[in-house]
Motif scaffolding. Structure first.
Motif, PDB file in Angstrom:
ATOM      1  N   TYR A  26       0.846  -1.214   0.000  1.00  0.00           N
ATOM      2  CA  TYR A  26       0.000   0.000   0.000  1.00  0.00           C
ATOM      3  C   TYR A  26       0.873   1.254   0.000  1.00  0.00           C
ATOM      4  N   ARG A  27       1.987   1.195   0.714  1.00  0.00           N
ATOM      5  CA  ARG A  27       2.897   2.344   0.765  1.00  0.00           C
ATOM      6  C   ARG A  27       3.550   2.585  -0.607  1.00  0.00           C
ATOM      7  N   ARG A  43       8.686   4.850   3.695  1.00  0.00           N
ATOM      8  CA  ARG A  43       8.508   5.025   5.154  1.00  0.00           C
ATOM      9  C   ARG A  43       8.450   6.493   5.551  1.00  0.00           C
ATOM     10  N   VAL A  84      -1.284   7.316   3.251  1.00  0.00           N
ATOM     11  CA  VAL A  84      -1.500   5.953   2.731  1.00  0.00           C
ATOM     12  C   VAL A  84      -2.915   5.445   3.030  1.00  0.00           C
ATOM     13  N   SER A  91      -5.642   3.576   0.569  1.00  0.00           N
ATOM     14  CA  SER A  91      -5.996   2.180   0.866  1.00  0.00           C
ATOM     15  C   SER A  91      -7.486   2.003   1.141  1.00  0.00           C
ATOM     16  N   ARG A 107      -7.645  -2.129  -3.488  1.00  0.00           N
ATOM     17  CA  ARG A 107      -7.507  -3.219  -2.519  1.00  0.00           C
ATOM     18  C   ARG A 107      -7.668  -4.568  -3.211  1.00  0.00           C
ATOM     19  N   GLY A 156      -0.541  -7.190   8.182  1.00  0.00           N
ATOM     20  CA  GLY A 156      -1.331  -6.119   7.591  1.00  0.00           C
ATOM     21  C   GLY A 156      -2.491  -5.729   8.480  1.00  0.00           C
ATOM     22  N   ARG A 165     -12.940   2.582   7.695  1.00  0.00           N
ATOM     23  CA  ARG A 165     -13.199   2.508   6.252  1.00  0.00           C
ATOM     24  C   ARG A 165     -14.216   1.403   5.972  1.00  0.00           C
TER      25      ARG A 165
HETATM   26  O1  C5P Z   1       1.552  -1.707   8.115  1.00  0.00           O
HETATM   27  P1  C5P Z   1       1.822  -0.304   7.653  1.00  0.00           P
HETATM   28  O2  C5P Z   1       1.760   0.692   8.766  1.00  0.00           O
HETATM   29  O3  C5P Z   1       3.054  -0.181   6.827  1.00  0.00           O
HETATM   30  O4  C5P Z   1       0.594   0.006   6.672  1.00  0.00           O
HETATM   31  C1  C5P Z   1       0.428   1.254   6.067  1.00  0.00           C
HETATM   32  C2  C5P Z   1      -1.034   1.491   5.710  1.00  0.00           C
HETATM   33  O5  C5P Z   1      -1.429   0.624   4.657  1.00  0.00           O
HETATM   34  C3  C5P Z   1      -2.046   1.237   6.819  1.00  0.00           C
HETATM   35  O6  C5P Z   1      -2.211   2.365   7.669  1.00  0.00           O
HETATM   36  C4  C5P Z   1      -3.318   0.932   6.035  1.00  0.00           C
HETATM   37  O7  C5P Z   1      -3.971   2.112   5.625  1.00  0.00           O
HETATM   38  C5  C5P Z   1      -2.785   0.248   4.793  1.00  0.00           C
HETATM   39  N1  C5P Z   1      -2.889  -1.207   4.877  1.00  0.00           N
HETATM   40  C6  C5P Z   1      -4.104  -1.787   4.597  1.00  0.00           C
HETATM   41  N2  C5P Z   1      -4.228  -3.142   4.576  1.00  0.00           N
HETATM   42  C7  C5P Z   1      -3.167  -3.929   4.833  1.00  0.00           C
HETATM   43  C8  C5P Z   1      -1.917  -3.355   5.155  1.00  0.00           C
HETATM   44  C9  C5P Z   1      -1.816  -1.975   5.187  1.00  0.00           C
HETATM   45  O8  C5P Z   1      -5.086  -1.088   4.356  1.00  0.00           O
HETATM   46  N3  C5P Z   1      -3.305  -5.250   4.776  1.00  0.00           N
END
Ligand code: C5P
Length: 221
Positions: free
Chosen positions: A38-39, A90, A98, A102, A108, A128, A185
């Motif tokens: 997602y990042r 990061r 992000v 997402s 998604r 995740g 969401r």
């Molecule tokens: O895990 P991390 O903090 O790197 O995830 C960044 C963003 O990606 C989360 O805040 C979320 O919005 C999204 N994300 C998501 N579903 C996942 C992993 C991450 O929506 N499985």
């Protein structure tokens, strides 16, 4: 082949990636950091000045973009169309927005499909927000890792470089805001699966959490 899939979900900064990487290494499994995917998408859209509200454009550009997760000494490298973006994804800029990208349903769906393919042969530890609920509902081991917002902000704070002039209070409010977006969401929000084991890690060490999950895998497998 006797391998399992392990799903680790939870809010921002709970230590999921550190723990997931260690669990994967102890079991000789593959670690998949879905947040990095997602990042990477977010980083790409920012670079091309495509706003999260412009869903059509986001989806159009999504088709031009390839994301690879490549194992390396630090766990994992993220390649975006072949370019190593592990550092920039990061940044505070990416982290701050992000959650808006997402929320997009078709984005998604696209990433979830890639993630499922990665887990087809089992032996994957995936972390995740929606792994136990949506991506891998049949994962043999599901963990929901939490910690208080204060503790999570403090962990982040201690990881920061001295040059980052972020205060603990800023980190705490950033984390709380991101959790709220991820929890509220419409499409696969952050939620614990009914069959997940909840680990409140506020006063647990990394070793304890890793050991807990690994022994759970041996029990099941
Ligand atoms: O895990 P991390 O903090 O790197 O995830 C960044 C963003 O990606 C989360 O805040 C979320 O919005 C999204 N994300 C998501 N579903 C996942 C992993 C991450 O929506 N499985």
């Amino acid at each position: 082949n006797g391998k399992l899939n392990v799903a680790i979900d939870g809010p921002a900064g709970a230590g999921k990636s550190t723990v997931a990487r260690r669990v994967a290494s102890e079991l000789s499994y593959i670690y998949v950091d879905t947040g990095a995917m997602y990042r990477a998408v977010t980083y790409y859209m920012l670079r091309h000045e495509i706003e999260p509200e412009d869903v059509d454009s986001v989806l159009k550009h999504l088709r031009e973009l390839s994301i690879e997760l490549v194992p390396d000494a630090n766990g994992q490298k993220v390649l975006l169309n072949g370019e190593d973006v592990s550092g920039p994804i990061r940044s505070r800029e990416v982290t701050g927005i992000v959650s808006l990208y997402s929320q997009i349903e078709d984005l998604r769906a696209h990433l979830v499909e890639l993630q499922r393919v990665m887990a087809l042969r089992k032996g994957v530890v995936m972390d995740g927000r929606d792994i136990g609920t949506t991506v891998l509902p049949d994962a043999e081991v599901k963990i929901f890792m939490t910690a208080s917002v204060k503790e999570r902000a403090l962990r982040r704070f201690n990881e920061l470089e001295k040059t980052d002039d972020l205060t603990l209070e800023q980190l705490e409010s950033d984390i709380a805001a991101r959790d709220k977006l991820d929890q509220e969401r419409e499409i696969s929000p952050l939620r614990q699966a009914d069959d997940a084991i909840v680990l409140d890690t506020t006063s647990m060490s990394i070793d304890e959490v890793v050991e807990h999950i690994v022994s759970r895998c041996y029990e099941v497998g």
